[in-house]
Design a protein around this motif. Structure first.
Motif, PDB file in Angstrom:
ATOM      1  N   LYS A  68       0.861  -1.352  -0.068  1.00 60.97           N
ATOM      2  CA  LYS A  68       0.038  -0.055   0.058  1.00 60.97           C
ATOM      3  C   LYS A  68       0.806   1.187  -0.017  1.00 60.97           C
ATOM      4  CE  LYS A  68      -4.047  -1.959   2.144  1.00 60.97           C
ATOM      5  NZ  LYS A  68      -4.487  -2.216   3.624  1.00 60.97           N
TER       6      LYS A  68
ATOM      7  N   CYS B 148      -3.639  -7.416 -16.906  1.00 58.76           N
ATOM      8  CA  CYS B 148      -3.698  -6.749 -15.796  1.00 58.76           C
ATOM      9  C   CYS B 148      -2.596  -5.639 -15.671  1.00 58.76           C
ATOM     10  CB  CYS B 148      -3.517  -7.948 -14.800  1.00 58.76           C
ATOM     11  SG  CYS B 148      -4.733  -8.954 -14.447  1.00 58.76           S
TER      12      CYS B 148
ATOM     13  N   ILE C 185      -3.459  -2.453 -13.888  1.00 60.55           N
ATOM     14  CA  ILE C 185      -4.106  -2.205 -12.734  1.00 60.55           C
ATOM     15  C   ILE C 185      -3.100  -2.361 -11.377  1.00 60.55           C
ATOM     16  CG2 ILE C 185      -5.638  -3.526 -11.269  1.00 60.55           C
ATOM     17  CD1 ILE C 185      -6.797  -5.026 -13.709  1.00 60.55           C
ATOM     18  N   LYS C 186      -3.081  -1.305 -10.485  1.00 60.54           N
ATOM     19  CA  LYS C 186      -2.089  -1.172  -9.557  1.00 60.54           C
ATOM     20  C   LYS C 186      -2.658  -2.070  -8.644  1.00 60.54           C
ATOM     21  CE  LYS C 186      -5.045   2.526  -7.610  1.00 60.54           C
ATOM     22  NZ  LYS C 186      -5.219   3.740  -7.007  1.00 60.54           N
ATOM     23  N   ASN C 187      -1.677  -2.415  -7.774  1.00 60.87           N
ATOM     24  CA  ASN C 187      -1.671  -3.135  -6.407  1.00 60.87           C
ATOM     25  C   ASN C 187      -2.640  -4.584  -6.518  1.00 60.87           C
ATOM     26  OD1 ASN C 187      -0.373  -1.244  -5.123  1.00 60.87           O
ATOM     27  ND2 ASN C 187      -2.154  -0.123  -4.214  1.00 60.87           N
ATOM     28  N   LEU C 188      -2.296  -5.169  -7.683  1.00 60.73           N
ATOM     29  CA  LEU C 188      -2.795  -6.731  -7.985  1.00 60.73           C
ATOM     30  C   LEU C 188      -1.495  -7.279  -7.392  1.00 60.73           C
ATOM     31  CD1 LEU C 188      -5.185  -8.217  -8.839  1.00 60.73           C
ATOM     32  CD2 LEU C 188      -4.012  -8.252 -11.025  1.00 60.73           C
ATOM     33  N   VAL C 189      -1.742  -8.174  -6.228  1.00 63.30           N
ATOM     34  CA  VAL C 189      -0.571  -8.900  -5.747  1.00 63.30           C
ATOM     35  C   VAL C 189      -0.428 -10.189  -6.283  1.00 63.30           C
ATOM     36  CG1 VAL C 189       0.367  -9.550  -3.613  1.00 63.30           C
ATOM     37  CG2 VAL C 189      -1.205  -7.814  -3.526  1.00 63.30           C
TER      38      VAL C 189
ATOM     39  N   MET D 158       3.000 -10.452  -7.620  1.00 63.11           N
ATOM     40  CA  MET D 158       3.650  -8.905  -7.951  1.00 63.11           C
ATOM     41  C   MET D 158       5.115  -9.238  -7.658  1.00 63.11           C
ATOM     42  SD  MET D 158       2.625  -6.068  -5.270  1.00 63.11           S
ATOM     43  CE  MET D 158       1.493  -4.772  -6.205  1.00 63.11           C
TER      44      MET D 158
ATOM     45  N   LEU E 238      -6.625  -9.382   1.810  1.00 57.42           N
ATOM     46  CA  LEU E 238      -6.572  -9.162   0.518  1.00 57.42           C
ATOM     47  C   LEU E 238      -8.078  -9.321  -0.190  1.00 57.42           C
ATOM     48  CD1 LEU E 238      -3.319 -11.296  -0.512  1.00 57.42           C
ATOM     49  CD2 LEU E 238      -3.496  -8.935  -0.412  1.00 57.42           C
TER      50      LEU E 238
ATOM     51  N   THR F  76      -6.014  -8.522  -4.496  1.00 59.35           N
ATOM     52  CA  THR F  76      -5.554  -7.154  -4.528  1.00 59.35           C
ATOM     53  C   THR F  76      -5.684  -6.746  -3.100  1.00 59.35           C
ATOM     54  OG1 THR F  76      -5.947  -4.864  -5.387  1.00 59.35           O
ATOM     55  CG2 THR F  76      -7.649  -6.409  -5.495  1.00 59.35           C
TER      56      THR F  76
ATOM     57  N   GLU G 233      -6.497  -3.635  -2.790  1.00 58.68           N
ATOM     58  CA  GLU G 233      -7.599  -2.534  -2.917  1.00 58.68           C
ATOM     59  C   GLU G 233      -8.977  -3.043  -2.764  1.00 58.68           C
ATOM     60  OE1 GLU G 233      -6.918   0.642  -3.658  1.00 58.68           O
ATOM     61  OE2 GLU G 233      -4.667   0.321  -3.733  1.00 58.68           O
TER      62      GLU G 233
ATOM     63  N   LEU H  38     -11.180  -5.430 -11.988  1.00 56.84           N
ATOM     64  CA  LEU H  38     -10.830  -6.683 -12.350  1.00 56.84           C
ATOM     65  C   LEU H  38     -11.924  -7.651 -12.856  1.00 56.84           C
ATOM     66  CD1 LEU H  38      -9.438  -7.432  -8.724  1.00 56.84           C
ATOM     67  CD2 LEU H  38      -8.352  -6.639 -10.445  1.00 56.84           C
TER      68      LEU H  38
END
Lengths: 238, 487
Positions: B37, B244, B247-251, B267, B310, B329, B331, B338
């Motif tokens: 984050k 993807c 897309i931010k913060n997709l783990v 990630m 998550l 994610t 988020e 998604l």
């Protein structure tokens, strides 16, 4: 053709049959021992009301208490709430009232409210009377229906020629029709700003919708009057 | 045999899975969530408000001890209950029942009282109770604040495996609530009845326990991959990566089917622990309701970060391809982003015939030993340590109808190799029913069940042959790359 896109949140106590009702509607199937919902599930359905297509974006939420903290992200910006309880459980009825309080405290815009008593196939074990539920629904400006997701039946008390008549419908779809009609009437009143109305059928990309946005939690208290009545418009029964 | 050691099928320089053996150390991976984050510099100050707000309304449901007159029926029920081979109990430090694998916790309140007393009695001497052996029954205690887990077993399961099972139960509970919340609940009210928050989780724990008793993946600490041509697996991975990319913060993106991993995209910098992946497999398997729709599911992965959730977009690829895709994610409000990504993934996979390839692999099943040309082998497990992946052939007689016996054989062999007091490198054991060979090297573990009459020389030559066979097929059997999202 006019298109109305509304977000519908399904709320209620655990095990009352939220998922069963939605699945019965969306897929017309029923599983007796359906697994509890984890988090929430998302469905879209289109209903044609007169010359308008109403798209319902249905969030079927989990009833377990541990998911309660997640609920605001689903009811925030919702245009309609489907509040389900189990007619054989007083607890579930009280819990449903709790949800109404929470909606009233946190949702600013007018909403279509539909209260549903599920499991009428178990009428012998009924703990919540139709009158009590009907009266409560009236008091919050909601429509009241009873249904059985198992037998796929639905009852609705309606006034016909000054007489209250209990109408029996085949199919829980009546509930969702009711929501669609409510949303349509809401769009006509031009009071709900989150309700999306398009003049043609070109749909907005879904990323425009912030169905799960909870960044700011409003705590505005609103009076009950601003909750729209789920009253019927152009409703043809029987 | 030592000449075979350089043959290590399935080895790759990098794996998406954590491969440490320390399964039980929760603190280890610390605060991955916070890191992600803050790295993306998204201000999430409201994040915690909401989760705080719901703890205040605790109330307590009474523990009703039923004392009815139906004593005979109760006695019958009690006998049946007492005869169960493996019991698992969870209680709070204060002795409140939380979970019992068999029977109703309320009726067993007295028993939970005894367990709590045993734990606190030993604790009062600054000690910690770990196990009691009584005849053929073993009682295992695992105290992990704020919970106590107890296993009672009449099987020959070794202590290590029972403890590992209890750890899984603890992690399952954590994964639904987060450890932070669990601790906070008991800080506020020691007497809290946790069942209220765990309704619906019993099913997951039940399933997890059955699952962990029948699946080699649990004691091996590894996952099995769906056999796929490298080109297909790579194209699935790159499809996910490209869909993807923005897309931010997709783990993590995890694609699985039939209890097997198809691909795992992660990630950069972050890895998934096999034990966390097992919880995900368990959730997907135990939740039929995920099949009908797209879900948005909060999920805590205890080894990844026990302190927070998550959020997972969980859906099956399509009606005609029953592979489950999880996009995890940090988020909480990007469900629709998604959802669109998933649509893109499915379309592209369909165009690239990947859905078809997945289906073909699901329908084809793995070779049995005999099909692969190893007639003297009945079954085997090959685990590649550096990737935490394993491979097993399909079951063949005589184990098709007695899988439990096969699993027990493996568990015993595993225990012989890994027991802390006298670990073995190599085990060769002949019984009237079969021969079992277990071999632990630096790079892999191999467990083979042979026909009972095989002689040692041919067994050894078969091991070499088998390793060569797996090596030749490694690209199909294992997920050899470790794709990451583009930064």
């Amino acid at each position: 053709m006019k298109t109305v896109v509304g977000k519908v949140v399904v709320l209620g106590y655990q095990g009352v049959g939220k998922t069963s009702t939605v699945i019965r509607y969306v897929e017309n199937t029923f599983t007796k021992q359906i697994a509890p919902t984890v988090g929430a599930s998302f469905f879209t359905r289109k209903i044609r009301v007169e010359d308008t297509v109403v798209t319902l974006q249905i969030w079927d939420t989990a009833g377990q208490e541990r998911f309660k903290a997640m609920a605001p992200m689903f009811y925030r910006n919702a245009n309609a709430a489907l509040l389900i309880f189990d007619i054989t459980s007083k607890t579930s009825f009280e819990s449903m009232k709790g949800w109404v309080q929470e909606l009233k405290g946190n949702v600013e815009e007018p909403m279509v409210l539909v209260v549903v008593g599920n499991k009428i196939d178990l009428a012998a074990k009924r703990e919540v009377s139709r009158d009590e539920a009907l009266q409560y629904s009236k008091s919050i400006g909601a429509s009241y229906l009873e249904c059985s997701a198992m037998t796929d039946q639905c009852t609705l008390a309606d006034k016909i020629c000054a007489e209250i008549v209990l109408l029996l419908f085949q199919g829980v779809g009546v509930i969702f029709d009711k929501i669609a009609i409510g949303l349509l009437s809401l769009s006509g009143q031009n009071v709900a700003h989150t309700l999306k109305v398009y003049d043609n059928e070109i749909m907005a990309p879904s990323s425009e919708l912030e169905a799960t946005d909870t960044a700011n939690e409003e705590t505005v208290n609103i009076s009950i009057k601003s909750i729209a009545h789920g009253r019927s418009v152009g409703w043809k029964c029987c | 045999m030592s000449s075979n050691v350089e043959l290590e099928p399935g080895v790759t320089p990098e794996s998406g899975l954590v491969t440490t053996d320390s399964f039980d150390n929760l603190g280890q991976m610390g605060s991955s969530l916070e890191e992600i984050k803050s790295a993306s510099a998204v201000s999430q100050s409201q994040e915690s408000n909401e989760s705080n707000s719901h703890y205040d309304e605790f109330d307590e449901s009474p523990n009703c001890m039923e004392t009815t007159a139906k004593e005979d029926a109760d006695l019958e029920e009690y006998k049946e209950w007492a005869n169960k081979k493996n019991h698992v109990f969870v209680l709070s430090l204060a002795g409140k029942p939380i979970y019992s694998r068999h029977g109703n916790e309320d009726k067993l309140a007295w028993l939970f009282g005894v367990m709590q007393t045993l734990v606190s009695f030993v604790q009062s001497n600054d000690d910690c109770i770990t196990s009691i052996q009584a005849g053929d029954t073993v009682f295992i205690f695992l105290v992990k604040r704020p919970l106590i887990m107890v296993a009672v077993s009449k099987t020959q399961d070794c202590i290590y495996q029972l403890i590992s099972q209890l750890n899984y139960v603890f992690n399952q509970i954590t994964s639904m609530l987060t450890l932070t919340r669990l601790n906070r609940i008991y800080e506020q009210r020691q007497n809290y009845d946790l069942r209220r928050l765990l309704s619906g989780v019993e099913r997951l724990i039940d399933h997890l326990l059955d699952f962990s008793e029948m699946e080699p993946s649990f004691f091996l600490g590894a996952v099995q991959c769906l056999s796929l041509a490298t080109s297909i697996r790579d194209s699935i991975s790159s499809t996910i990566v490209s869909a993807c990319s923005k897309i931010k913060n997709l783990v993590f993106a995890i694609l699985l089917a039939d209890n097997k991993l198809i691909t795992l995209v992660r990630m950069k910098k972050y890895y998934l622990h096999p034990a966390d992946l097992h919880l995900i497999f368990n959730l997907v398997q135990a939740s039929e309701s995920l099949k009908n729709s797209e879900s948005w599911t909060p999920l805590c992965l205890p080894h990844f970060d026990p302190s927070g959730f998550l959020y997972g977009h969980v859906s099956y690829l399509s009606e005609d391809c029953q592979a489950c895709l999880l996009l995890l994610t940090v988020e909480r409000d990007i469900f629709f982003t998604l959802s669109e990504a998933k649509q893109r993934i499915v379309e592209k996979l369909r165009r690239g015939n990947c859905l078809q390839a997945i289906n073909e692999s699901l329908n084809a099943k793995e070779d049995t030993c005999a099909n692969a040309g190893f007639t003297e082998l009945r079954h085997y497990l090959y685990k590649c340590k550096s990737t935490a992946q394993f491979y097993q052939p399909s079951l063949s007689p005589p184990y098709v109808l007695s899988k439990q016996r096969l699993i027990d054989l493996y568990k015993r062999a595993y225990q012989r190799l890994h027991c802390t007091t006298r670990p073995l490198k190599l085990l060769f054991e002949r019984s009237s029913d079969e021969v079992i060979l277990a071999w632990d090297t630096k790079g892999f573990e191999l467990y083979i069940i042979f026909e009972p009459l095989i002689d040692t020389t041919s067994a050894i030559s078969l091991v070499t042959k088998l390793l060569n066979w797996i090596k030749k097929k490694e690209e199909r059997l294992f997920h050899l790359t470790s794709p990451t999202f583009l930064k």
